[in-house]
Design a protein around this motif. Structure first.
Motif, PDB file in Angstrom:
ATOM      1  N   VAL A  74      50.135  60.948  44.536  1.00 26.90           N
ATOM      2  CA  VAL A  74      49.423  60.654  43.982  1.00 26.90           C
ATOM      3  C   VAL A  74      48.812  61.785  43.252  1.00 26.90           C
ATOM      4  CG1 VAL A  74      46.982  59.044  43.818  1.00 26.90           C
ATOM      5  CG2 VAL A  74      49.160  59.276  45.146  1.00 26.90           C
ATOM      6  N   GLY A  75      49.696  61.943  41.651  1.00 28.40           N
ATOM      7  CA  GLY A  75      49.382  63.230  40.958  1.00 28.40           C
ATOM      8  C   GLY A  75      47.880  63.033  40.418  1.00 28.40           C
ATOM      9  N   ARG A  76      47.273  64.769  40.397  1.00 34.20           N
ATOM     10  CA  ARG A  76      45.960  65.637  40.162  1.00 34.20           C
ATOM     11  C   ARG A  76      46.160  66.651  39.182  1.00 34.20           C
ATOM     12  NH1 ARG A  76      44.605  61.319  39.364  1.00 34.20           N
ATOM     13  NH2 ARG A  76      43.244  60.272  40.441  1.00 34.20           N
ATOM     14  N   ALA A  77      48.169  67.206  39.737  1.00 37.23           N
ATOM     15  CA  ALA A  77      47.207  68.427  38.858  1.00 37.23           C
ATOM     16  C   ALA A  77      48.059  68.664  37.417  1.00 37.23           C
ATOM     17  CB  ALA A  77      48.684  69.261  39.779  1.00 37.23           C
ATOM     18  N   ASN A  78      46.906  69.944  36.672  1.00 38.18           N
ATOM     19  CA  ASN A  78      46.901  69.732  34.988  1.00 38.18           C
ATOM     20  C   ASN A  78      47.541  71.082  35.375  1.00 38.18           C
ATOM     21  OD1 ASN A  78      45.427  66.979  35.295  1.00 38.18           O
ATOM     22  ND2 ASN A  78      43.468  68.119  35.375  1.00 38.18           N
ATOM     23  N   GLN A  92      54.267  67.271  42.036  1.00 37.88           N
ATOM     24  CA  GLN A  92      53.180  67.420  43.007  1.00 37.88           C
ATOM     25  C   GLN A  92      53.240  66.285  42.106  1.00 37.88           C
ATOM     26  OE1 GLN A  92      49.784  70.111  43.067  1.00 37.88           O
ATOM     27  NE2 GLN A  92      48.431  68.050  43.450  1.00 37.88           N
ATOM     28  N   ASN A  93      52.665  65.914  40.849  1.00 33.61           N
ATOM     29  CA  ASN A  93      52.408  64.590  40.165  1.00 33.61           C
ATOM     30  C   ASN A  93      53.160  63.589  40.117  1.00 33.61           C
ATOM     31  OD1 ASN A  93      50.327  65.360  39.169  1.00 33.61           O
ATOM     32  ND2 ASN A  93      50.108  66.785  37.208  1.00 33.61           N
ATOM     33  N   ASP A 108      47.939  66.282  29.762  1.00 36.63           N
ATOM     34  CA  ASP A 108      47.529  67.379  31.147  1.00 36.63           C
ATOM     35  C   ASP A 108      48.827  67.274  32.359  1.00 36.63           C
ATOM     36  OD1 ASP A 108      46.799  69.701  30.925  1.00 36.63           O
ATOM     37  OD2 ASP A 108      44.748  69.219  31.663  1.00 36.63           O
ATOM     38  N   ARG A 109      49.467  65.758  33.031  1.00 41.71           N
ATOM     39  CA  ARG A 109      50.083  66.146  33.978  1.00 41.71           C
ATOM     40  C   ARG A 109      51.480  66.179  33.539  1.00 41.71           C
ATOM     41  NH1 ARG A 109      45.523  62.268  36.709  1.00 41.71           N
ATOM     42  NH2 ARG A 109      43.961  63.754  36.648  1.00 41.71           N
ATOM     43  N   GLN A 167      52.883  64.113  32.409  1.00 40.95           N
ATOM     44  CA  GLN A 167      53.275  62.913  32.172  1.00 40.95           C
ATOM     45  C   GLN A 167      53.959  62.796  29.941  1.00 40.95           C
ATOM     46  OE1 GLN A 167      50.850  59.933  33.283  1.00 40.95           O
ATOM     47  NE2 GLN A 167      52.371  59.068  35.221  1.00 40.95           N
TER      48      GLN A 167
END
Ligand SMILES: Cc1cc2nc3c(=O)[nH]c(=O)nc-3n(C[C@H](O)[C@H](O)[C@H](O)COP(=O)(O)OP(=O)(O)OC[C@H]3O[C@@H](n4cnc5c(N)ncnc54)[C@H](O)[C@@H]3O)c2cc1C
Length: 501
Positions: free
Chosen positions: A357-361, A352-353, A318-319, A321
């Protein structure tokens, strides 16, 4: 794809793949190496460089990718002319006398498209990106290890990388198609002569948009679709409205098409298909295939980099990655939503990710879309058919009852909004109309910002506009909130105010 001899295409290539380009000396280790300079790659590279990151961008063909070169930009340029032609055709209904015999000058239409595309290409040019601080490498990119990309004999070491290599037209396994030859979005915009008879395979967004444009230019268009009707993924009422317009444009729809075959004939090609119990054997000059997209995963060394691939493209969480936590993906290469704006917003998530420090989904994105037929169909969120256990109430406003649409002679269409039953929370919306794509963002914003349909009624919409259809839906919703007691009270109050005057 591009006409190398054409002046405008030369200007395009000078911008997006200059022949005299010299790749820069690579920096020691990049914060970000991006493979693919379509929308996803360009937005990632520009955004990351703007934040001060050391970024390399690798492109093997034309910067700007599908959208600029073989997708949105050229198709919408042709669609604009197709609309202009329809306006001329229908001018009499507006009291305008147009001399009979007006025709479309196809070479001039294509020249206009090339000129506009070349102009827009400045935004995606190698020089512009260099000036933004991005190291632009022209050449085929390939992972040679989990933290290195090779391009044109140079190694680029990275802390993070992004695969943004997009997708291409899929070649459907139709007997005889490969032998007869066919057009895709990669070749159709290179046409210099209008095909007299055009077979279009696939009545999805690309097929419908181009079928209508070519029909309006004067081609006899046969639109072949395996399922019933057109735009199989769209709201059925919406698809029905668009279909009426395509039929008026003279398109022959062969839907529920089975046993499709193509053969090469002496002077043309033959499309053979069964549709609704009848067999058709149709001679055409060109066949345009508009079904399916295949992710560009080949030759990227994804195995070497530890990046897993599935049927739909690069596998991401979802990130965004990949299975190598240092490598991300964005755009058509990994997304079920194959749109420029989706690629753009996925790129922002990747920045952002990957750099913070990635948190966006990705699943948090509300992604609208629009098919630019005439009328257009724009959609966001839930379809009624997908509601499942969610109880949905649907409000519909036809353009027939919207003054501006009447005055514009553009009454064909509607706005449909689905709310969660018992609330005004918007779960989904479809707009069918001449300017549907321009109207949808109001509803998308309402969804994203949690503005209910009832509250939209409080927003003054200028009169007369077609967007008033959306405010009227707010009124419709609010009327459902009036209980019999409130109605009774209101009537009494009206009667009393009359008596006191
Ligand atoms: C006919 C048509 C009309 C469309 N109309 C619309 C529309 O109106 N609105 C909309 O939102 N979307 C539209 N789309 C979809 C839109 O074009 C895509 O969703 C968008 O271009 C995806 O961007 P991307 O960056 O993911 O991929 P792409 O644009 O495909 O870019 C990928 C880039 O990677 C490069 N590349 C691939 N492999 C390598 C490699 N190994 N090394 C270096 N470079 C590599 C490619 O050359 C390409 O430039 C349309 C598509 C088509 C085909």
């Amino acid at each position: 794809m591009v006409q190398q001899h054409a002046e405008h295409d030369q200007a395009l290539v000078r911008n997006v793949h200059p022949s005299d380009w010299v790749n820069p000396e690579p920096a020691g280790r990049y914060n970000l190496v991006v493979i693919g300079a379509g929308t996803a790659g360009l937005v990632t590279a520009a955004g990351a460089a703007g934040l001060g990151a050391k970024v390399a961008l690798v492109e093997r063909d034309l910067m700007g990718g599908d959208c600029l070169n073989t997708g949105c930009v050229p198709s919408k340029a042709l669609i604009r002319t197709a609309r202009a032609w329809a306006d001329v055709r229908d001018a009499e209904g507006y009291g305008v006398e147009v001399p009979s015999g007006s025709t479309v000058n196809f070479p001039a239409v294509m020249d206009r498209m090339r000129r506009l595309r070349a102009g827009i290409s400045k935004n995606d040019s190698a020089r512009r990106f260099r000036d933004l601080g991005v190291d632009v490498f022209l050449g085929e990119g390939r992972f040679s290890s989990p933290d290195t990309v090779e391009v044109a004999g140079t190694s680029l070491r990275f802390k993070k990388a992004v695969v943004a290599t997009g997708a291409r037209a899929a070649a459907p396994p139709i007997p005889g198609l490969a032998d007869a030859g066919y057009l895709t979005n990669e070749t159709v915009f290179g046409l210099t002569e209008l095909p007299r008879r055009l077979g279009v395979i696939g009545a999805g967004p690309i097929g419908c948009e181009l079928a209508q444009a070519f029909a309006r230019f004067g081609s006899q268009v046969y639109l072949v679709e395996a399922q019933h009707g057109i735009l199989p993924n769209e709201d059925r009422d919406a698809a029905e409205i668009v279909l009426r317009s395509l039929l008026r444009d003279g398109i022959t729809l062969l839907c529920c098409g089975g046993d499709l075959k193509v053969a090469r004939a002496a002077e043309d090609k033959r499309l053979s298909v069964d549709s609704h119990g009848q067999h058709y054997d149709i001679p055409v000059d060109e066949i345009l295939v508009g079904v399916g997209r295949r992710p560009n995963v080949e030759g990227l060394g994804l195995d070497t980099a530890g990046v897993a691939v599935e049927k739909t493209g690069v596998k991401v969480n979802d990130r965004l990655q990949t299975t190598n936590p240092r490598i991300y993906a964005a755009g058509d290469i990994c997304s079920p939503h194959k749109f420029t704006h989706a690629a753009d917003f996925q790129a922002r998530i990747v920045i952002q990710n990957a750099l913070f420090v990635g948190r966006a989904n990705a699943s948090a994105l509300t992604i609208p879309w629009c098919t630019y037929t005439d009328p257009e169909v724009a959609h966001v969120g839930l379809y009624e058919r997908d509601a499942g256990a969610i109880r949905v109430k649907t409000f519909v406003q036809e353009f027939e009852d919207v003054d501006r649409a009447v005055l514009d002679g553009e009454t064909e269409g509607l706005v449909k909004v689905h709310v969660r039953e018992g609330t005004d929370k918007i779960l989904g919306a479809t707009v069918v109309g001449r300017h549907a794509g321009e109207m949808l963002p109001e509803l998308t914003m309402a969804m994203v910002e949690g503005v209910g349909l009832g509250r939209i009624a409080r927003v003054i919409h200028t009169y007369p506009t077609q967007a008033e259809a959306i405010r009227k839906l707010g009124d419709q919703y609010n009327r459902t909130r009036l209980t019999p007691f409130v109605r009774w009270l209101f009537r009494r109050w009206l009667a009393w105010t009359r008596g006191t005057r």
